[in-house]
Structure formats: C-alpha cells, structure tokens
Design an enzyme around this catalytic site. Sequence first.
Site, PDB file in Angstrom:
ATOM      1  N   SER A   1       0.848  -1.189   0.000  1.00 31.79           N
ATOM      2  CA  SER A   1       0.000   0.000   0.000  1.00 31.79           C
ATOM      3  C   SER A   1       0.887   1.244   0.000  1.00 31.79           C
ATOM      4  CB  SER A   1      -0.950  -0.035   1.203  1.00 31.79           C
ATOM      5  OG  SER A   1      -1.941   0.960   1.099  1.00 31.79           O
TER       6      SER A   1
ATOM      7  N   HIS B   1      -7.349  -5.354  -1.455  1.00 27.29           N
ATOM      8  CA  HIS B   1      -6.223  -4.697  -0.797  1.00 27.29           C
ATOM      9  C   HIS B   1      -5.835  -5.403   0.498  1.00 27.29           C
ATOM     10  CE1 HIS B   1      -3.678  -1.144  -0.814  1.00 27.29           C
ATOM     11  NE2 HIS B   1      -3.931  -0.920   0.460  1.00 27.29           N
TER      12      HIS B   1
END
Length: 823
Positions: free
Chosen positions: A658, A771
């Site tokens: 991320s 994610h």
Amino acid sequence: MLSGAKHPATSNARHFSAKRDGVDTFSSSSELKPDLEVAGLFAKPVLSEAEGLRMIVAGLFRHSIIRHSLVIRHWLFVICSLAFVAGVGTAFAQRRPITEKDLFDFVWLGDPQVSPDASRIAFVRVTVNEKKEGYNTSIWSVPVAGGEAPHQLTKGDHDSAPRWSPDGKFLLFVRATEKDGKPEPAQLAILPTAGGDSFVFTDLPKGAGNPVWAPDGKTIAFTSETNAEDLAKQEKKKSNEKPGSPSPATGEHESDVRVITRAVYRQDNEGYSDPKHPTHIWIVTAPHSAEEKVKPRQLTTGRFDEENAIWSRDGSQIYFTSSRIDEPYYELPRTDLYSVPAAGGKPVKITTIDLNTQFGPGGGALSLSPDGKQVAFVAATNQPINSYTEPDLWVLDLSPNAKPRNITANFDCDIDGFIIGDSASPRAGGPNKPIWTADEKGLIAVYSKEGKRNLALFDATVVLPTRDDPAKSSTVQDLTSGNHGVMSFRATPDASKLVYVISTPTRINDLFVLDRATPDAAPKQLTNANDELLSKLNLTEPEEIWYDSFDGKRIQAWLQKPPNFDAHKKYPLILNIHGGPHVAYGHIFVHEFQWMAAKGYVVLYPNPRGSTSYGQEFGNVIQYRYPGDDYKDLMAGVDEVIKHGYIDDKKLGVTGGSGGGLLTNWVVGQTGRFAAAVAQRDIASWENWWYTGDFTLFQPNWFRAPPFEDPDEYRARSPISYITNVKTPIMFILGETDYRTPPGAGGEQMFRALKFRKIPTVMVRFPNESHELSRCGQPWHRVERLQHIVGWFDHWLMGVPKPEYDVAPQEEVPIKRATIDGN
C-alpha cells in the site's frame, strides 16, 4: 488454544456441552464429567514439556511396587527406558523455524462478550478451513475466573457476533451457511443457555447483522439491506416452490448493468455499492424456541444508511447515526445522531456531530452511559484539514443540538490507533467501543503510543473550554502496560473486570482478564490459543532501536533477527515499509517478519514520520510531502543498522504494501543501493490513483488541488516519474480486485515501463483478492504471497535459482499443487 480444565465445585453448575447430532447445544448437568471425556468437541489440554516428561516417567514407574526379583530381572529394561526418556526430553527441547505454511494452523480470537452475571466470556474462534481457501468461525466460551479450558458452543462454519441476552438465558449470534456450494446471506440465530439446540430465526433475502438486545430481552434490533422488492421476490419464489404450483414464467431478465452517478461507487473488500439497498434498522421479537415463529419488522426507511444502533435504557427508543448527504465527499466529514421509537414512527434528529467518525472498525460506535443520558465514541476533528488528525475520545449529551466534548484534547496519543501487522483476526474481530465506569466518571479505552496499544481510564467529567475557563487535561490512568497490543476489549457489566485480547511479537493472540477492583492485580491469561504450535517454533523477539534521522527527528524501529543470530556473521537485510501512511508497526505478532528471519534475513521495520502513535505533529508532518522526508528516515535506518557490522551491504532488499508499496517504488527510483525490491498493492502514479481509488481526495488532505489543476505536483511525487532511474530488479504483488490501490495506477504501470527498459521484473497477480490480501485474503493466497516475496529475495540476494521468474526458463517449472499436509 486451550489448557487443562478445572471444574466448578458445585454439583449443579451449568456447563457448555457438546454438539448433539450435528446441532449446537447448551446443557445443565448435576454430574459433570471431565471435559476430556466429551469426545470431539472440547479442546484437549496442551501438555508442557515438563508435564510430558512427568507422564512418561510416571508410566514407566507406576508399578514400581513389585517383586524385588522382577525388578532385578528387568533392570536392563529400566535403564533403556531412562535413555528413552532422555531422548524424549531432547525432542521436546528441539524447536524448528517457523514456515509460511504455519499460517494454516493459526488460531485467532475475536469479539469477546461477557455474560450478564460476569461469569463467562463468549468469543469467536477463527481457523483456516479444511481446503485452505477460507476461514471457519465458531463461538466458544471460557470462565472469567479461568481454570477451565474453553468450550465450543456452536458448530456452524460461519458463526460470529455472540451477544448475551440481558438475563443470560440466550446467546444471540449471526450464522452464515452455504447452499449448493454458494454462500447464503447471514441470519440471526439463538442458542438457549439452559439446554437445547441453536436455531436460526430470520430469513431475510439480504441477511441480517449487527444484532442488539433490548434491555428487557424481549426484542432484538439489527440491520439489513433487504427492501420491499426483495421480500416480494422471495414470496413469489416460495409460492412457485410449493407442490402443485404452476411452473414459473421463463424469459425474465434481470439486468446486471451498473448505472453509476456517484464519485464513490465501490469499496475495497466489499464490492460495488448498491444505492437500491441502503442499510436499515429492523426489529424482531426474540423467540424462545425454534417452534416460535417471528417476523422481523423494518423500523427505518429511506435512501440513506443507518448504523451504530443502540437501545435507550428504558427500551422505548433506538439511537443511531446516519450521514444523510447524497454526496458527502463535497463536504467535511460529519454525521447526525437520531432516535426512533421502538414501536415505530419517524426518526428524530437529536444533533449533528461535526467530526470524522469513519475510520477503523470501531470508529463512531456509540457507548451509552449507565444513566442513559450520554454517549461516548471515538472520532477526530475535521478542521483544520490535515493529512492526519489524531482520534480522540468524545462524550455527547443526548439532548437536542448538544455538542460533543473532547475529553482527550490535551492527550497527545491516538485513541484506538492503528498498530498494523498481518495476524489480526481475519474474520469476526468485532468493533471496540469506549466502556463507561459504573459511576459515570470515567471511560475506558485503548490508546496507542510508540508502537504499543494499552488500556487506560480517562476522566469523563472534563467540560468544554470557555474563554475564562480553558479546558483542563483529562487525567489518565494506565490499566495495562507492556510491549504488546490490546487488539479488542470488553468489560463485565459494572466494568470492574476487563476482558481483552493481546498480541505480542511472539504470541499471535490470547484472551486475558484484569480485575480492576483488586489493587495491583495482575492480568490472568484465560486461553492458550496457539501454544501447541508455538511450542514447536523457534521464534525470536525483535530488538527495539531508536535512531536520529537527517534533521534530528527520533525514529523508532525494530530488528527481527534470525534464530541463533551471530553478530560476527554477515546477513542480508530486508527493509519492510508499512502502508497507511498513517498507521504504525509495533509490539504485535507479524508472521511475515518471523518467517523472513527464519529464512536467514535480518528484517528492519521502522516507523518513519507520518506514522501514528508518536503524536499529532509527527503524524501530520508529511502533509503535501509524501513521499519525501519519510524516505530519508528509512535510509537513515538502513545506515544505522549497517553500522552494527553484521549486515552485508551488497545484499539489501526493500518491500512494503500500500503506502509501503508506493515508498518501495519511490526508493528504487531514488537510489540503487538495493539489490532487489518487492512492491505490493502499490501506487505508481498519484494522478491515475486520484481518478480510480475507492475514496476521493476532493478535500485538500494529501494534495492542495486536483491533478488537472496542479499536474506538476502529482508528477513530482509519483514514482513512475523516476522510472528511468530504476535499476533494481523488482516484483509487483497485486490483488486483481484491489479497489483501494487499483493495479492500473500502480504495479501495472511500473511493470510495463521496466519491461520496456529491460530491467528484471515480474508481476504476481492474485485472483479475487482485494487490498487486504496479506491480512485476510484466502489462506493459500496469503501463503503464496509470502513464498513469492521471499523467493524473489532468495533469488537476487542469495543466488537461489528461480526459473519461474525467467521469461524462458531453462528448466521445467513444476506446477504448484495444494496439499492438505502443508508440504
């Protein structure tokens, strides 16, 4: 997870019994049998090394009172047996390195709930399923007093959200099932605690969740996305399934085309939003048996979601929050507090909360005071517009147009806060909310400081400041301390005992209880969830270090070293960068770091500027400068570790996910010192991400203007702008349904550009993963992710052949096949 059991002294004590004929049961018994005699349900106690040896020795010499001649006759046998015992002792002492596949045997604990009589705790036990493709969740129970192994209460594969009835006679929970191999919407279920089988009592087309008991125990409030059209279709389907019904008409077409009108139209790990199905509050009469049929009733309507439902003390009202703005991204964050009569009627707005409550699983969750006149919650101010604003603890009177009071305004730590890793419960963790003391003078909450998460008692009587009387500081009393993370917490009804789940760098998670009423009481451990596994593993405690960055700012970091570390040797180093950017590494278990160390790497994991748990200024200093000086903090950390003398500076690797993936891309564009890199769920172009991420930057949080007004700023801070500098071989780990950092704005761009430049690169794509791949993705995918990350470093730092990463492998690459035994 569970140690040996002791049983209640009273003969008529109630206990949690086994599943009968595949059905969950509670039973009462006047003659309690030891738990170990209840086959197949209760956990067996885990023997310590000493206990194991003691049992072997006892078995050998149990018949020592025998005839003397017989002893002499078998003296050789005894000597050989003693040699066997010594061998067993050596075997007990031997521990092996942790592996990536040990994930399959992890046990996670979540959502602990204390019974009304404060005698028992129900919690969710999470394990990897048999196929290693998902997770099973079941509800277990353990006594608050300890001394007894936890007992399994439910045997569904997807049971969660346990909630005790006010009188303790029923345990409400949420159960999800499968039909024809496909998941069905979760429904409400009840387990009678006096004996009997559990039963599901709702059947809503879109399911039911977030159940809350009314104070009198007669009614349950919950949420559902079901609408009138869904109910009509359900009734039609049931009618068509009745014997003798005419065949349903064919040719009906239901469009799967999405017409999107809002800037935020999908959410990572959740999917596309459906404006036709807002979340509403429903109520249902609590049934006492499966034969008692009840019909849920929708309490709220409209096009907006409602959440955080709680009952008033007298049960006449339900309070909830709702942001009734069609396009909230044009405004600063806020939400409204409402009440609605439980008997039905129009909701009444009590006040507007001009704060940001939308962060984390417990953000904005309401906690009602004992007198029912106030609520407490965690939120952050929305002005000034920052990149990061510390969350605080707030109290709000339940009166028209009341304004919330910040009782931690002068406490420069994060209430709640994010200490991040890969081993929090991947399912059913449950939200945290502040806990009121019985006298209403205090609130108990968790706070984060320097990578630790601990519980503290805060003064709830702090008043709003005035010109003549500035706000006083809320007094703070630490209730727990130590190098650990309190992951979830609850309390007995009078808040005299605290129940919480703790994680440490060498403990995945366990349940503890602390008696606040006893001065200087030590926490008592109630579970040993992973002791059987961990007793076999050679885990290492990380070394905490602090170092000065380029401008004198102090940076905290940790070094995870290999087992049997020798400072006279040279080791490869992996710099592991966290995402966020406003989260923190800390004193919790991280499987990834332990496994990298077990593979022979030293792992450096720092908290550069922008990280949380170091105060407001430290967290927000990167606003409009990300990435930037945080990169310098990371390089200063690498330099500091190299000074120790045991790092081979020709074998440096860097990885992160991320925001850490963004920084990994940034690092290789700024320096060539790293021999290999792995960027995970990354960002390459801020401009592309601005257009495609699952949340908007319409407010000037990270950038002062949109990219079409200030393109140079976006390009200056985008790693893709420095792609011609990259010489480091780099791997990209991407989830194909990642809506937070879509692959097209990250790894796909970097990969194509590096292929053009003929820099060694590979892209590893995970189907159906969001994610959250590293934290709650499919277990096999989580394991394969770790294999690819370390495999890339093994190849480029250690010289291990990896033909699967070659364009034209010189040897056949074997197909990886899933194996049940984990080999």
